[in-house]
Design a protein around this motif. Structure first.
Motif, PDB file in Angstrom:
ATOM      1  N   ASP A  66      40.123  81.466 -79.088  1.00 29.88           N
ATOM      2  CA  ASP A  66      39.587  81.862 -80.216  1.00 29.88           C
ATOM      3  C   ASP A  66      40.008  81.130 -81.563  1.00 29.88           C
ATOM      4  O   ASP A  66      40.540  79.787 -81.238  1.00 29.88           O
ATOM      5  CB  ASP A  66      40.152  83.446 -80.423  1.00 29.88           C
ATOM      6  N   VAL A  67      39.781  81.497 -82.739  1.00 30.55           N
ATOM      7  CA  VAL A  67      39.903  80.824 -83.946  1.00 30.55           C
ATOM      8  C   VAL A  67      41.362  80.407 -83.993  1.00 30.55           C
ATOM      9  O   VAL A  67      41.780  79.386 -84.626  1.00 30.55           O
ATOM     10  CB  VAL A  67      39.579  81.724 -85.117  1.00 30.55           C
ATOM     11  N   PRO A  80      41.819  75.132 -82.292  1.00 31.05           N
ATOM     12  CA  PRO A  80      42.129  74.013 -82.838  1.00 31.05           C
ATOM     13  C   PRO A  80      43.120  73.076 -81.927  1.00 31.05           C
ATOM     14  O   PRO A  80      43.086  71.889 -81.745  1.00 31.05           O
ATOM     15  CB  PRO A  80      43.258  74.148 -84.062  1.00 31.05           C
ATOM     16  N   ARG A  94      40.816  71.633 -79.508  1.00 32.00           N
ATOM     17  CA  ARG A  94      40.010  70.561 -79.996  1.00 32.00           C
ATOM     18  C   ARG A  94      41.029  69.152 -80.085  1.00 32.00           C
ATOM     19  O   ARG A  94      40.368  68.193 -79.630  1.00 32.00           O
ATOM     20  CB  ARG A  94      39.653  70.911 -81.466  1.00 32.00           C
ATOM     21  N   ILE A 152      36.365  83.929 -74.729  1.00 27.08           N
ATOM     22  CA  ILE A 152      35.929  82.578 -75.539  1.00 27.08           C
ATOM     23  C   ILE A 152      35.127  83.117 -76.534  1.00 27.08           C
ATOM     24  O   ILE A 152      34.203  83.998 -76.351  1.00 27.08           O
ATOM     25  CB  ILE A 152      35.453  81.562 -74.805  1.00 27.08           C
ATOM     26  N   ASP A 153      35.268  82.743 -77.733  1.00 26.86           N
ATOM     27  CA  ASP A 153      34.479  83.073 -78.967  1.00 26.86           C
ATOM     28  C   ASP A 153      33.560  81.745 -79.488  1.00 26.86           C
ATOM     29  O   ASP A 153      33.709  80.572 -78.858  1.00 26.86           O
ATOM     30  CB  ASP A 153      35.158  83.660 -79.887  1.00 26.86           C
ATOM     31  N   SER A 154      32.951  82.000 -80.640  1.00 27.54           N
ATOM     32  CA  SER A 154      32.046  80.832 -81.160  1.00 27.54           C
ATOM     33  C   SER A 154      32.859  79.702 -81.415  1.00 27.54           C
ATOM     34  O   SER A 154      32.320  78.445 -81.395  1.00 27.54           O
ATOM     35  CB  SER A 154      31.177  81.305 -82.142  1.00 27.54           C
ATOM     36  N   THR A 155      34.096  79.943 -81.877  1.00 28.49           N
ATOM     37  CA  THR A 155      34.822  78.838 -82.383  1.00 28.49           C
ATOM     38  C   THR A 155      35.263  77.906 -81.065  1.00 28.49           C
ATOM     39  O   THR A 155      35.404  76.529 -81.185  1.00 28.49           O
ATOM     40  CB  THR A 155      36.152  79.147 -83.144  1.00 28.49           C
ATOM     41  N   LEU A 210      33.483  77.778 -78.364  1.00 25.37           N
ATOM     42  CA  LEU A 210      32.354  77.195 -78.011  1.00 25.37           C
ATOM     43  C   LEU A 210      32.001  75.872 -78.902  1.00 25.37           C
ATOM     44  O   LEU A 210      31.352  74.768 -78.237  1.00 25.37           O
ATOM     45  CB  LEU A 210      30.827  77.997 -77.998  1.00 25.37           C
ATOM     46  N   GLY A 211      32.185  75.986 -80.029  1.00 24.07           N
ATOM     47  CA  GLY A 211      32.144  74.977 -81.069  1.00 24.07           C
ATOM     48  C   GLY A 211      32.998  73.649 -80.928  1.00 24.07           C
ATOM     49  O   GLY A 211      32.496  72.740 -80.885  1.00 24.07           O
ATOM     50  N   VAL A 212      34.188  74.103 -80.510  1.00 23.81           N
ATOM     51  CA  VAL A 212      35.050  72.786 -79.767  1.00 23.81           C
ATOM     52  C   VAL A 212      34.308  72.225 -78.741  1.00 23.81           C
ATOM     53  O   VAL A 212      34.285  70.978 -78.631  1.00 23.81           O
ATOM     54  CB  VAL A 212      36.295  73.476 -79.525  1.00 23.81           C
ATOM     55  N   ILE A 259      31.188  71.949 -77.789  1.00 27.61           N
ATOM     56  CA  ILE A 259      30.137  71.150 -78.103  1.00 27.61           C
ATOM     57  C   ILE A 259      30.475  69.746 -78.947  1.00 27.61           C
ATOM     58  O   ILE A 259      30.141  68.900 -78.515  1.00 27.61           O
ATOM     59  CB  ILE A 259      29.101  72.275 -79.077  1.00 27.61           C
ATOM     60  N   LEU A 310      23.889  78.115 -74.190  1.00 24.07           N
ATOM     61  CA  LEU A 310      24.487  76.839 -73.592  1.00 24.07           C
ATOM     62  C   LEU A 310      24.719  76.438 -72.390  1.00 24.07           C
ATOM     63  O   LEU A 310      25.160  75.360 -72.021  1.00 24.07           O
ATOM     64  CB  LEU A 310      26.087  76.923 -74.196  1.00 24.07           C
TER      65      LEU A 310
END
Lengths: 113, 150
Positions: free
Chosen positions: A25-26, A30, A33, A57-60, A62-64, A66, A97
């Motif tokens: 999560d948020v 990090p 990442r 798992i949340d959008s943060t 998933l953003g990592v 991507i 995704l």
């Protein structure tokens, strides 16, 4: 707060494997990442992100992933994702995704892809 | 989490449950405390008769709701209200801080994750959108029990 979150990096069969456990999560994204950036920059060959032991798992998160996929593409490396939990796969599906990532049901399948 | 029968919680993180079953939660904006919002909605949803899959949907949806309200802020407090009555859950969330929304330089807080967050909320809840409460801008969601829709 999530004491179960963890990242283990290893090399298997010429592939960089980043195994993640716990909740992404948020708060923990990090760290994921940083690990993925380091692996992509320092190693070579395909990269497998193993989410078998991920429980959330949340959008943060998933953003990592991507971002890591783009970093891999820029470096000419292939990125594969391992998903075991149906509810984690559901997050990939509802965000579309599954069309973007190469998703496998086990680490062995990802390594042999 | 405390109830009305308990002594006031003097810590920064406070929660209260009204006699009607509405739970209110205030948490400092620290990324590792969002798990408290997920825990709260799990508890309210379980007591309201939602099944395990619906509860998992709500955990993720509330997480995304909080992220959308925070919009990258790193200070202030997040206020959440969980109403599990009437066979549905309505969650409202607002931020009471005055902090400036930071520049979006992190890969996990860029516009792409906003889009992903919207897709997740679209898929998992029946309604979601912006709301103004006590003069503060926030967001809300509503999810009805599947058994009631059938």
């Amino acid at each position: 707060m999530d004491q179960s979150f963890g990242i283990v990096e290893q090399r298997r069969q010429g592939t960089s494997v980043v195994a993640v456990s716990g909740e992404v999560d948020v708060a923990t994204a990090p760290a994921l990442r940083e690990a993925l950036e380091r692996v992509v920059d320092e190693d070579h060959g395909p990269v497998v992100v193993d989410l078998i032991d991920v429980t959330f798992i949340d959008s943060t998160g998933l953003g990592v992933l991507i971002g890591a996929r783009k970093r891999c593409a820029d470096a000419g490396r292939d990125l594969r994702v391992v998903v075991g939990e149906p509810r984690i796969l559901k997050v990939f599906e509802i965000t579309g995704l599954t069309e973007l990532f190469s998703i496998h049901g086990s680490l062995d399948l990802a390594l042999s892809a | 989490m405390t109830t009305n029968n308990s002594a006031p919680d003097p810590s920064d993180t406070a929660a209260a449950q009204t006699p009607s079953g509405v739970v209110e939660l205030a948490i400092p904006v620290e990324s590792d405390l969002l798990v408290l919002a997920r825990l709260a909605v799990s508890t309210v949803a379980s007591r309201s008769g939602f099944d395990i899959e619906e509860i998992e949907d709500l955990r993720l949806a509330v997480d995304e709701l909080c992220l959308s309200v925070l919009d990258g802020r790193r200070s202030g407090r997040l206020h959440l209200r969980f109403d599990g009555t009437s066979g549905q859950i309505e969650v409202s969330c607002h931020h009471d801080g005055t902090g400036v929304v930071p520049e979006r330089s992190d890969a996990y807080t860029d516009g792409l994750t906003d889009e992903l967050s919207g897709r997740i909320l679209d898929a998992l809840v029946d309604e979601h959108g912006p709301v103004v409460r006590d003069g503060w801008r926030g967001a809300r969601l509503c999810k009805r029990r599947a058994a009631l829709d059938a």
